[in-house]
Design a protein around this motif. Structure first.
Motif, PDB file in Angstrom:
ATOM      1  N   GLN A  74     -14.253 -32.421 100.135  1.00 48.51           N
ATOM      2  CA  GLN A  74     -13.857 -33.798 100.420  1.00 48.51           C
ATOM      3  C   GLN A  74     -13.619 -33.998 101.911  1.00 48.51           C
ATOM      4  N   ASN A  75     -13.769 -35.238 102.377  1.00 49.57           N
ATOM      5  CA  ASN A  75     -13.673 -35.550 103.808  1.00 49.57           C
ATOM      6  C   ASN A  75     -12.240 -35.585 104.327  1.00 49.57           C
ATOM      7  N   VAL A  76     -11.272 -35.746 103.448  1.00 49.53           N
ATOM      8  CA  VAL A  76      -9.885 -35.893 103.877  1.00 49.53           C
ATOM      9  C   VAL A  76      -9.013 -34.839 103.203  1.00 49.53           C
ATOM     10  N   VAL A  77      -7.816 -34.658 103.740  1.00 48.28           N
ATOM     11  CA  VAL A  77      -6.831 -33.769 103.123  1.00 48.28           C
ATOM     12  C   VAL A  77      -5.976 -34.616 102.188  1.00 48.28           C
ATOM     13  N   SER A  78      -5.935 -34.236 100.925  1.00 45.77           N
ATOM     14  CA  SER A  78      -5.159 -34.979  99.933  1.00 45.77           C
ATOM     15  C   SER A  78      -3.747 -34.433  99.852  1.00 45.77           C
ATOM     16  N   ARG A  79      -2.826 -35.294  99.481  1.00 45.51           N
ATOM     17  CA  ARG A  79      -1.406 -34.903  99.416  1.00 45.51           C
ATOM     18  C   ARG A  79      -0.990 -34.348  98.067  1.00 45.51           C
ATOM     19  N   SER A  80      -1.820 -34.537  97.046  1.00 45.77           N
ATOM     20  CA  SER A  80      -1.464 -34.035  95.721  1.00 45.77           C
ATOM     21  C   SER A  80      -2.720 -33.729  94.921  1.00 45.77           C
ATOM     22  N   SER A  81      -2.549 -32.953  93.854  1.00 39.67           N
ATOM     23  CA  SER A  81      -3.687 -32.643  92.994  1.00 39.67           C
ATOM     24  C   SER A  81      -4.176 -33.907  92.284  1.00 39.67           C
ATOM     25  N   ALA A  82      -3.265 -34.820  91.949  1.00 39.39           N
ATOM     26  CA  ALA A  82      -3.675 -36.082  91.311  1.00 39.39           C
ATOM     27  C   ALA A  82      -4.555 -36.903  92.249  1.00 39.39           C
ATOM     28  N   GLU A  83      -4.189 -36.935  93.530  1.00 38.03           N
ATOM     29  CA  GLU A  83      -4.988 -37.693  94.503  1.00 38.03           C
ATOM     30  C   GLU A  83      -6.386 -37.101  94.645  1.00 38.03           C
ATOM     31  N   VAL A  84      -6.472 -35.779  94.736  1.00 34.92           N
ATOM     32  CA  VAL A  84      -7.772 -35.145  94.913  1.00 34.92           C
ATOM     33  C   VAL A  84      -8.642 -35.334  93.674  1.00 34.92           C
ATOM     34  N   GLU A  85      -8.047 -35.263  92.496  1.00 34.55           N
ATOM     35  CA  GLU A  85      -8.799 -35.499  91.256  1.00 34.55           C
ATOM     36  C   GLU A  85      -9.286 -36.944  91.194  1.00 34.55           C
ATOM     37  N   TYR A  86      -8.425 -37.883  91.613  1.00 38.12           N
ATOM     38  CA  TYR A  86      -8.802 -39.289  91.600  1.00 38.12           C
ATOM     39  C   TYR A  86      -9.962 -39.551  92.568  1.00 38.12           C
ATOM     40  N   ARG A  87      -9.922 -38.929  93.733  1.00 37.46           N
ATOM     41  CA  ARG A  87     -11.031 -39.064  94.692  1.00 37.46           C
ATOM     42  C   ARG A  87     -12.330 -38.528  94.097  1.00 37.46           C
ATOM     43  N   GLY A  88     -12.247 -37.397  93.412  1.00 37.80           N
ATOM     44  CA  GLY A  88     -13.425 -36.837  92.752  1.00 37.80           C
ATOM     45  C   GLY A  88     -13.956 -37.761  91.666  1.00 37.80           C
ATOM     46  N   MET A  89     -13.026 -38.371  90.919  1.00 39.16           N
ATOM     47  CA  MET A  89     -13.433 -39.330  89.883  1.00 39.16           C
ATOM     48  C   MET A  89     -14.181 -40.507  90.502  1.00 39.16           C
TER      49      MET A  89
END
Length: 183
Positions: A74-89
């Motif tokens: 991913q292009n950015v650093v996410s603050r939580s696992s929920a955020e990173v999963e949502y970006r992937g979705m």
């Protein structure tokens, strides 16, 4: 094609080396009676120890046949696992919508909602919160996208985001439709 460079030739050589190494392997496509579009998405939070960026990946099936797949940091650093999963979705939603539009243009209108399987209940919940309005939430509200929860052991996209045991990896390849022909 008009101005090939050394980097283009290197890319072609890399593809040819890969193809040579996978002789006898392929994907089976079968007629399953419908063209239901289904995706699986997963992400691994802060998996890179050097820059703390996450990797997300997805698989897309049409009529039970694997048609697209991708794994990307991913292009950015996410603050939580929920955020990173949502970006992937969100990335897989774009892919699903593109396939839906392509099928419609080819004369195959999608009657059922597109399914996006995710193993993160918190990301699924975020997607259903109507406070923030982005394209993903809009498609869920209009019932164009359906987000069923998938158990961890049934999450096909895990092989793109984390190390899995050999048996799990080979079982996943079978579920994806990969076959190995003996010479």
């Amino acid at each position: 094609m008009h101005l090939p460079s050394v980097s283009h030739r290197n890319a072609v050589n890399r593809i040819l080396r890969y193809l040579k190494s996978v002789l006898g392997k392929g994907l089976i496509f079968s007629k399953n009676g419908d063209l239901q579009v289904v995706g699986y998405t997963d992400a691994d939070w802060a998996s890179s120890i050097t820059d703390r960026r996450s990797t997300s990946g997805y698989f897309t099936f049409v009529g039970g046949n694997l048609v697209t797949w991708r794994s990307k940091k991913q292009n950015v650093v996410s603050r939580s696992s929920a955020e990173v999963e949502y970006r992937g979705m969100a990335h897989e939603v774009c892919e699903l919508l593109w396939i839906r539009r392509l099928l419609t243009e080819l004369g195959f209108k999608q009657e059922k909602p597109l399914e996006l399987h995710c193993d993160s209940k918190s990301s699924i919940n975020i997607a259903h919160i109507p406070v923030q309005h982005d394209r993903t939430k809009e498609k869920i509200e209009k019932k164009i996208i359906h987000l069923p929860f998938v158990k961890l052991e049934d999450q096909l996209a895990d092989i793109f985001t984390k190390a899995v045991y050999g048996r799990v990896f080979h079982d996943s390849l079978t579920k994806l439709g990969l076959v190995i022909y003996m010479h």
